[in-house]
Scaffold this active site. Structure first.
Site, mmCIF file in Angstrom:
data_model
loop_
_atom_site.group_PDB
_atom_site.id
_atom_site.type_symbol
_atom_site.label_atom_id
_atom_site.label_comp_id
_atom_site.label_asym_id
_atom_site.label_seq_id
_atom_site.Cartn_x
_atom_site.Cartn_y
_atom_site.Cartn_z
ATOM 1 N N GLU A 1 0.839 -1.197 0.000
ATOM 2 C CA GLU A 1 0.000 0.000 0.000
ATOM 3 C C GLU A 1 0.870 1.240 0.000
ATOM 4 O OE1 GLU A 1 -0.585 2.257 2.723
ATOM 5 O OE2 GLU A 1 0.445 1.262 4.363
ATOM 6 N N GLU A 2 0.254 2.365 -0.325
ATOM 7 C CA GLU A 2 0.943 3.656 -0.309
ATOM 8 C C GLU A 2 0.169 4.614 0.571
ATOM 9 O OE1 GLU A 2 2.683 7.172 -3.248
ATOM 10 O OE2 GLU A 2 1.729 5.391 -4.094
ATOM 11 N N GLY A 3 0.892 5.242 1.500
ATOM 12 C CA GLY A 3 0.270 6.206 2.395
ATOM 13 C C GLY A 3 0.889 7.576 2.239
ATOM 14 N N THR A 4 0.500 8.460 3.151
ATOM 15 C CA THR A 4 0.986 9.834 3.095
ATOM 16 C C THR A 4 2.488 9.899 3.311
ATOM 17 O OG1 THR A 4 -1.138 10.589 3.951
ATOM 18 C CG2 THR A 4 0.694 12.127 4.113
ATOM 19 N N TYR A 5 3.028 8.984 4.116
ATOM 20 C CA TYR A 5 4.421 9.092 4.510
ATOM 21 C C TYR A 5 5.323 8.035 3.895
ATOM 22 C CZ TYR A 5 2.080 12.103 7.796
ATOM 23 O OH TYR A 5 1.284 13.081 8.337
ATOM 24 N N VAL B 1 5.702 4.363 0.890
ATOM 25 C CA VAL B 1 5.156 3.213 0.174
ATOM 26 C C VAL B 1 5.654 1.953 0.867
ATOM 27 C CG1 VAL B 1 4.963 2.057 -2.058
ATOM 28 C CG2 VAL B 1 5.273 4.545 -1.962
ATOM 29 N N VAL B 2 4.768 0.968 1.069
ATOM 30 C CA VAL B 2 5.136 -0.262 1.767
ATOM 31 C C VAL B 2 5.134 -1.431 0.788
ATOM 32 C CG1 VAL B 2 4.602 -1.826 3.675
ATOM 33 C CG2 VAL B 2 4.126 0.631 3.895
ATOM 34 N N ASP C 1 -2.446 9.184 15.229
ATOM 35 C CA ASP C 1 -3.125 8.725 14.008
ATOM 36 C C ASP C 1 -3.610 7.291 14.174
ATOM 37 O OD1 ASP C 1 -4.196 9.044 11.496
ATOM 38 O OD2 ASP C 1 -2.356 8.500 10.431
#
Length: 436
Positions: free
Chosen positions: A86-90, A92-93, A203
């Site tokens: 997945e890709e988040g704000t901080y 990419v995993v 968060d």
């Protein structure tokens, strides 16, 4: 006006500070790998995405200022990319395999938009926080690895099969009451450990809670986490993803503490029971609307200091009844369970339950009892099949108050309408009005 240099240094760590953090990472590794492993045969084609190789002259010109701190870190080419999770704000995993040990790990590539200037504050905070907060219910950092040109940085973490948000989207039936209790105990244990170490997560949400096949919950994604102290300092109120954001943050409070995490825990509790977000607002003001409709309009009597909050000074709210939340759960929640829910969702932060007392609540001792984590059913790991999409979950906050965006309820009788009155005030009828 601040100079460009001062603005840059306000959010970047210098090389010696990065060195200190990376030293702590290496201390936790069983075996220290010295130097970068550039020699040997070409990497396999499915190694993690990286930048094109640079010539020696280009390399000298392009190397980031934090380069000395990264000497001794392994290269990302020593890992085989299996798929992007997945890709988040901080960042990419990726799910990846260590070519030396065949272990499956999670690699989080940090977003380094200004990497030539220094190491981003959010990245160093995330690494530092996870290292300080080692606990069975918190994700584990194994090491830091770098791209072939030292221009990309990855956090290597233990791989965990599920996040709760994606898992619940695929489950045909909600978690059983005993399973919910087990998950909540683990969540509270992880949050208690953070707060005991003076760390705010800021968060907490179901997509940031990971679950192993063995039923162990892990708190993850520390991109917004930070240490706090006493007395409280002024922080930005625009933290915590909207659906899980405490009312004091929505109303503009800049001094806040562990209570903001505990409100998020309450929202997660409700979501585990129903498989639906408790307060799925579409903007800050829509979020306030949804909370007030279910819990009632707060007052100075139940929330000392409420009238002094920035947003309250600019708006007036109609009196909505207190408290309609019970009917949302029905038989899903016992009286003790609802008592705990109310303690999580208490308006006044000073009276909101903390993680330690939450773990002692009678709800966890009545039948059905929490089940052993090993008794959890297993589900196919979505992260092993494809890039996980977060569905309709809102993104973490990036700044600003979204009063200009209104949700579905804005056009309903129970919502609000922006109109101009004769005296020039802007009215949000029927339940609130803006004061100028």
């Amino acid at each position: 006006m601040k100079s460009e240099k001062s603005r840059t240094t306000s959010w970047l760590f210098q090389s010696h500070e990065v060195t200190e953090i990376l030293g702590r990472v290496k201390k936790n590794r069983k075996k220290l790998v010295k130097g970068l492993h550039r020699a040997g045969p070409p990497p396999e084609k499915n190694y993690l995405p990286d930048s094109p190789a640079l010539s020696p002259i280009e390399l000298k010109q392009e190397l980031p200022k934090y380069l000395p701190a990264l000497q001794g870190c392994r290269s990302v080419e020593e890992f085989q990319c299996l798929n992007r999770i997945e890709e988040g704000t901080y960042g990419v995993v990726y799910r990846a395999k260590d070519k030396k040990t065949d272990e499956i790990v999670a690699l989080k590539r940090l977003k380094m938009e200004k990497e030539k200037e220094g190491f981003p504050l959010t990245s160093i905070r995330e690494i530092n926080t996870i290292l300080k907060a080692q606990h069975p219910n918190i994700v584990t950092v194994r090491e830091i690895v770098v791209g072939s040109n030292m221009d990309k940085i990855y956090i290597v973490m233990n791989y965990v099969e599920h996040d709760l948000k994606s898992l619940m989207e695929t489950m045909k039936q909600p978690f059983l009451p005993g399973e919910v209790k087990t998950l909540m105990i683990q969540l509270l244990s992880g949050v208690k450990h953070l707060h005991d170490n003076w760390i705010l997560h800021r968060d907490l949400k179901t997509s940031n809670l990971l679950l192993t096949h063995a039923g162990i919950l892990k708190v993850g994604d520390f991109g917004l986490a930070r240490e706090y102290g006493s007395p409280l300092k002024a922080y930005t109120p625009v933290v915590v993803t909207l659906w899980y954001r405490a009312p004091e943050l929505l109303l503009g409070a800049k001094e806040y503490s562990t209570a903001c995490d505990m409100w998020s825990v309450g929202c997660i509790f409700g979501e585990l029971l129903t498989q639906k977000p408790l307060f799925p607002g579409k903007s800050d003001i829509d979020q306030i609307n949804k909370i007030f409709k279910d819990i009632g309009t707060p007052s100075e009597k139940i929330w000392p200091g409420y009238s002094e909050l920035p947003a309250v000074k600019k708006m007036t709210f109609s009196e909505l009844p207190y408290n309609n939340l019970r009917k949302r759960f029905g038989a899903l929640l016992s009286d003790q369970g609802f008592d705990l829910m109310n303690k999580f969702l208490t308006y006044y932060p000073g009276r909101r339950i903390n993680a330690e007392d939450g773990l002692k609540h009678e709800y966890f001792r009545e039948t059905p009892l929490p089940i052993d984590p090993s008794m959890f059913p297993t589900w196919p790991a979505k992260s092993e099949q494809q890039c996980v999409k977060r569905g309709t979950s809102p993104k973490p906050p990036e700044g600003g108050l979204g009063y200009s965006q209104l949700g579905d309820d804005d056009l309903k009788e129970t919502g609000f309408h922006l109109t101009t009155t004769n005296d020039g005030a802007v009215s949000c009828r029927p339940w609130c009005s803006l004061l100028f």
